[in-house]
Motif scaffolding. Structure first.
Motif, short mmCIF file in Angstrom:
data_model
loop_
_atom_site.label_atom_id
_atom_site.label_comp_id
_atom_site.label_asym_id
_atom_site.label_seq_id
_atom_site.Cartn_x
_atom_site.Cartn_y
_atom_site.Cartn_z
N THR A 195 0.68 -1.24 -0.04
CA THR A 195 -0.08 0.01 -0.01
C THR A 195 0.88 1.29 0.07
O THR A 195 0.74 2.30 -0.74
N ILE A 196 1.87 1.22 0.87
CA ILE A 196 2.89 2.50 0.78
C ILE A 196 3.48 2.62 -0.36
O ILE A 196 3.76 3.67 -0.65
N MET A 197 4.03 1.44 -1.07
CA MET A 197 4.74 1.57 -2.15
C MET A 197 4.01 2.08 -3.20
O MET A 197 4.43 2.99 -4.13
N MET A 198 2.49 1.67 -3.33
CA MET A 198 1.69 2.53 -4.48
C MET A 198 1.70 3.74 -4.11
O MET A 198 1.45 4.43 -5.17
N ILE A 199 1.39 4.12 -2.84
CA ILE A 199 1.21 5.70 -2.71
C ILE A 199 2.40 6.52 -3.22
O ILE A 199 2.17 7.53 -4.06
N ILE A 200 3.58 5.93 -3.20
CA ILE A 200 4.60 6.60 -3.49
C ILE A 200 4.70 6.53 -5.04
O ILE A 200 5.45 7.49 -5.58
N VAL A 201 4.69 5.49 -5.46
CA VAL A 201 4.60 5.25 -7.11
C VAL A 201 3.68 6.18 -7.76
O VAL A 201 4.09 6.91 -8.47
N LEU A 202 2.73 6.37 -7.07
CA LEU A 202 1.35 7.16 -7.69
C LEU A 202 1.99 8.70 -7.50
O LEU A 202 1.83 9.41 -8.42
N SER A 203 2.72 8.96 -6.43
CA SER A 203 2.99 10.36 -6.12
C SER A 203 4.27 10.78 -6.96
O SER A 203 4.19 11.81 -7.63
N PHE A 204 5.09 9.90 -7.42
CA PHE A 204 6.08 9.89 -8.31
C PHE A 204 5.62 10.19 -9.79
O PHE A 204 5.90 11.13 -10.39
N LEU A 212 6.49 16.70 -3.79
CA LEU A 212 5.15 16.17 -3.51
C LEU A 212 5.57 14.71 -2.63
O LEU A 212 4.61 14.70 -2.04
N THR A 213 6.61 13.98 -2.97
CA THR A 213 6.79 12.79 -2.18
C THR A 213 6.95 13.25 -0.68
O THR A 213 6.65 12.33 0.31
N PHE A 214 7.90 14.33 -0.52
CA PHE A 214 7.75 14.80 0.90
C PHE A 214 6.65 15.22 1.56
O PHE A 214 6.33 14.86 2.67
N VAL A 215 5.42 15.66 0.67
CA VAL A 215 4.21 16.15 1.19
C VAL A 215 3.54 14.53 1.73
O VAL A 215 2.69 14.67 2.62
N ILE A 216 3.60 13.67 0.75
CA ILE A 216 2.97 12.44 0.96
C ILE A 216 3.58 11.57 2.17
O ILE A 216 2.74 11.23 3.15
N VAL A 217 5.15 11.83 2.47
CA VAL A 217 5.53 11.18 3.66
C VAL A 217 4.81 11.87 4.73
O VAL A 217 4.58 11.45 5.95
N PHE A 262 1.42 11.88 9.40
CA PHE A 262 0.11 12.46 10.15
C PHE A 262 -0.92 11.22 10.59
O PHE A 262 -1.35 11.25 11.51
N LEU A 263 -0.94 10.43 9.61
CA LEU A 263 -1.86 9.30 10.00
C LEU A 263 -1.36 8.27 10.89
O LEU A 263 -2.05 7.92 11.87
N CYS A 264 0.13 8.29 11.19
CA CYS A 264 0.61 7.69 12.21
C CYS A 264 0.32 8.21 13.48
O CYS A 264 -0.06 7.46 14.45
N LEU A 265 0.31 9.69 13.47
CA LEU A 265 -0.05 10.28 14.71
C LEU A 265 -1.22 10.09 15.11
O LEU A 265 -1.70 9.85 16.19
#
Length: 740
Positions: free
Chosen positions: A384-393, A705-710, A715-718
């Motif tokens: 799931t995380i990989m897909m998020i980063i791939v999409l943001s890239f 944008l990748t930095f924003v996604i991280v 934030f979701l972790c918080l």
């Protein structure tokens, strides 16, 4: 999202087809000879032909001494779709483009005489994006064109619209049986059209695949929570005498109710959002087509398919769970997992454990050990995380990379700040007057390249060339001159290789002859015979910098000048404001001069790129949000499913603070394993797309944008902190352990 992707693809294809016109094939002869009416009539009788439209091109029309590209057409809907005009072309009426309107300084409704005939301008159309925007063009009826030029009113091209379902290649073969000399140009095989559709289709496929993957991962996270929640209920029903079949039926009804209700709500919410939010949002954006359609039947079929898939997965999982005995279900859910970890820990050799712990933190080791024990569950989280980063890239970097490489291409075309040219022929004397005016401008550096004439001869081979002010071009840094003598030329790398020469070598060059002509344009003999010159090779450059000719000859060599040479381009660098003011003044006297600068072209080009990729970025942005929520749900479910493991750790002496640290480390390991994997896969994906699209290997990653996604994921972790605190607290440990 899938409906949205299909809408984008159809919208793009429709817009591209509108740009070309509503036809499938264009027929001409090799040299645009007249097509006889008999052949036209025979083509019309072919069964697969729906409609035809005849037209004629001509370069024999002059309006107020300006050469004009003229079109005589059979006035119908097909022609209007091709050339984007709206009026009816009656006799002595013309439609002109904005280039010609600027040259003539006229507006719709104005009249003037052409070849003694009073002609009225009925409409002014925009310059076509698929044609040279510097061409002055006029459209009229076939009879009006014949009247103004004295040419035949017979067509020299024929447009064809095929009937629905007809194979275009088969239709083309039938036409060639009528006349094999005809040249069919099929729209779908046009290189630009084909390339545009193919490349855009790749992005749409990538979008749809992304939608499928993200939604699948999201559903997996939902299923995990759903099944975990009802696993105990199934065990209780089995304990009080319920049969597996009864249990499956009960929970199948629950699943059907929830799935159908969610499907119906999702369908109608999507429809309402399309009519309200989507339409308002995209109407504010400069897309190719801001209308995002909602395909009712397609969406309904997709909704039913999704419901069926969800029910299949849920019922299949329930069948498996319902057959498990109550005590086994409890053990599988809780105790067995703990026991498994305990057993593994007991089997680890103390020597190896102590050796490994020397290099890493003990809590980090425990966190890694707990993750590795359940890799099947963890893969979903990491994917799931990989897909998020791939999409943001892909979503953020793709258009930036295309823009950067397009900017590099334009730098090769725009060698200076401003490039001046002409929409129609300017004589040598007119061109030099403009050039001298620009040279006198303050804070300006100016050079000129003339249009080509007949070819010169080198070593018995005809060589195309342009005349250029080489000294001025050197002063602007466009070229380098290794020879300061005026008897010099610059040649292309290809010509240098063919002749076997290098910079500094002198070669024999024979000028083209100068001829005298009669009133009909036929040569009567030499005015000046060809002469031989020895010219030095001052520089060797790519053909792109020579306007795709073989050579530039210095403008001081008058023997190479020809009467038909005029303005090709003038390069201007320096103060852009002064240059623009001078050009505006010159345009009053020479209305056919046009100019553009590098920054404007980059802005226009970037606008076109944004139109193509903006929707792609919007969809990927939405998917990133969805995938993030799916990841949050999954990680929350996993933490809840491991409460008893954390109980055992607390019982074994792990403090509340250390347990919070272990759980936090696990969350961050999931997060950064996915980020690293996403960066690698995203880079590879971009590499493949770009290599196919523009044959380049340069990557320009937009890390912002990748930095924003991280940050979004952190934030979701918080948001998981309250859950982590609750599970790690002493009261929670006792309560959860008692529940066992």
């Amino acid at each position: 999202m899938a409906n949205f992707s299909v809408s984008i693809n159809k919208s793009y294809t429709e817009n591209l087809h509108k740009e070309y016109g509503d036809f499938d094939m264009l027929l001409t002869y090799e040299n645009y000879q007249d097509i006889s009416q008999e052949i036209v009539n025979d083509i019309k009788t072919i069964n697969g032909v729906n409609k035809t439209a005849q037209g004629r091109t001509s370069d024999q029309l002059k309006i107020k001494s300006n050469n004009v590209y003229a079109l005589g057409v059979e006035d119908n809907d097909m022609m209007k779709s091709r050339y984007h005009y709206n009026i009816s072309l009656n006799d002595n009426v013309i439609v002109i483009n904005t280039v010609l309107a600027d040259i003539l300084q006229c507006k719709a409704g104005d009249s003037f005489k052409i070849s003694g005939v009073n002609i009225q301008v009925k409409e002014i159309i925009k310059n076509g994006t698929l044609s040279n925007t510097r061409v002055a063009m006029a459209i009229m009826s076939l009879d009006t064109l014949a009247k103004l030029t004295g040419e035949s009113s017979q067509a020299n091209f024929l447009m064809i619209k095929a009937k629905k379902g007809v194979e275009i290649n088969q239709l083309s073969n039938e036409i060639l049986r009528i006349d094999s000399e005809l040249k069919p140009n099929i729209v779908e095989k046009d290189p630009f059209y084909k390339k545009s559709i193919e490349s855009f289709t790749i992005f749409i496929i990538a979008l749809i695949l992304s939608v499928v993957i993200v939604v699948s991962l999201f559903l997996i996270s939902i299923f995990r929570g759903f099944l975990y929640k009802y696993h105990h209920d199934m065990a209780i029903l089995r304990a009080i005498g319920g049969k597996p079949k009864q249990i499956v039926e009960i929970f199948a009804y629950v699943a059907i109710f929830l799935s159908v209700l969610a499907g119906i709500l999702g369908y109608f919410i999507t429809y309402l959002m399309n009519k309200t939010i989507y339409s308002k949002v995209f109407s504010k954006m400069d897309f190719i087509d801001s209308k995002v359609k909602f395909y009712l039947l397609y969406s309904l079929g997709l909704t039913v398919l999704i419901i069926v898939i969800i029910l299949f997965v849920l019922v299949f999982s329930m069948l498996k769970s319902a057959k498990v005995l109550p005590i086994v279900a409890i053990q599988q859910n809780e105790i067995a997992k703990i026991g498994k970890i305990k057993t593994k820990k007991q089997k680890i050799k103390r020597k190896n454990l102590n050796h490994f712990i020397k290099f890493i933190d003990r809590d980090l080791y425990i966190a890694i050990k707990m993750i590795s024990a359940k890799m099947k569950e963890n893969i979903t989280i990491i994917l799931t995380i990989m897909m998020i980063i791939v999409l943001s890239f892909v979503g953020s970097s793709l258009s930036n990379i295309i823009k950067a490489n397009n900017s590099n291409y334009l730098k090769n075309q725009y060698l200076t700040d401003i490039v001046v040219s002409s929409s129609s022929f300017l004589s040598y004397s007119e061109t030099m007057q403009i050039y001298e005016n620009m040279k006198n401008g303050k804070d300006l550096k100016v050079s000129i390249v003339l249009t080509n004439g007949d070819k010169m001869t080198i070593g018995g081979q005809p060589i195309s060339y342009l005349m250029a002010d080489l000294a001025a071009m050197e002063g602007q840094g466009i070229i380098k001159n290794k020879i300061q003598d005026k008897n010099r030329l610059i040649i292309s790398k290809e010509l240098a290789k063919k002749l076997g020469v290098k910079v500094g070598d002198y070669i024999d060059v024979i000028t083209p002859g100068k001829y005298k002509y009669d009133q009909n344009g036929f040569r009567l003999g030499f005015l000046e015979k060809p002469t031989k010159h020895k010219l030095g090779v001052s520089s060797i450059v790519s053909r792109e910098k020579l306007y795709y000719r073989d050579a530039y000859v210095d403008i001081q060599l008058n023997d190479f000048l020809q009467d038909m040479m005029g303005m090709n381009c003038i390069y201007i660098s320096g103060n852009l404001e002064i240059a623009n003011n001078l050009l505006q003044d010159l345009k009053i006297k020479y209305p056919n001069i046009v100019w553009s600068n590098y920054n404007e072209m980059v802005a226009n080009s970037n606008k076109a790129i944004n139109q193509r990729y903006a929707m792609f970025e919007v969809v990927t942005g939405a998917l990133v949000v969805v995938a993030g929520l799916g990841w949050f749900t999954s990680i929350r479910s996993i933490i809840l499913s491991r409460k008893r493991e954390y109980c055992i750790l607390r019982i074994q002496g792990v403090s509340t603070r250390r347990l919070k640290k272990i759980i936090s480390i696990q969350i961050l390991l999931y997060l950064f394993a996915g980020i690293i994997g996403g960066v690698l896969i995203g880079s590879a994906f971009l590499f493949l797309i770009l290599y196919r699209e523009v044959k380049i290997l340069t990557l320009l990653i937009d890390w912002r944008l990748t930095f924003v996604i991280v940050l979004y994921l952190l934030f979701l972790c918080l948001l998981l902190i309250p859950l982590v605190n609750k599970i790690s607290s002493g009261k929670s440990v006792i309560r959860d352990f008692v529940k066992v």
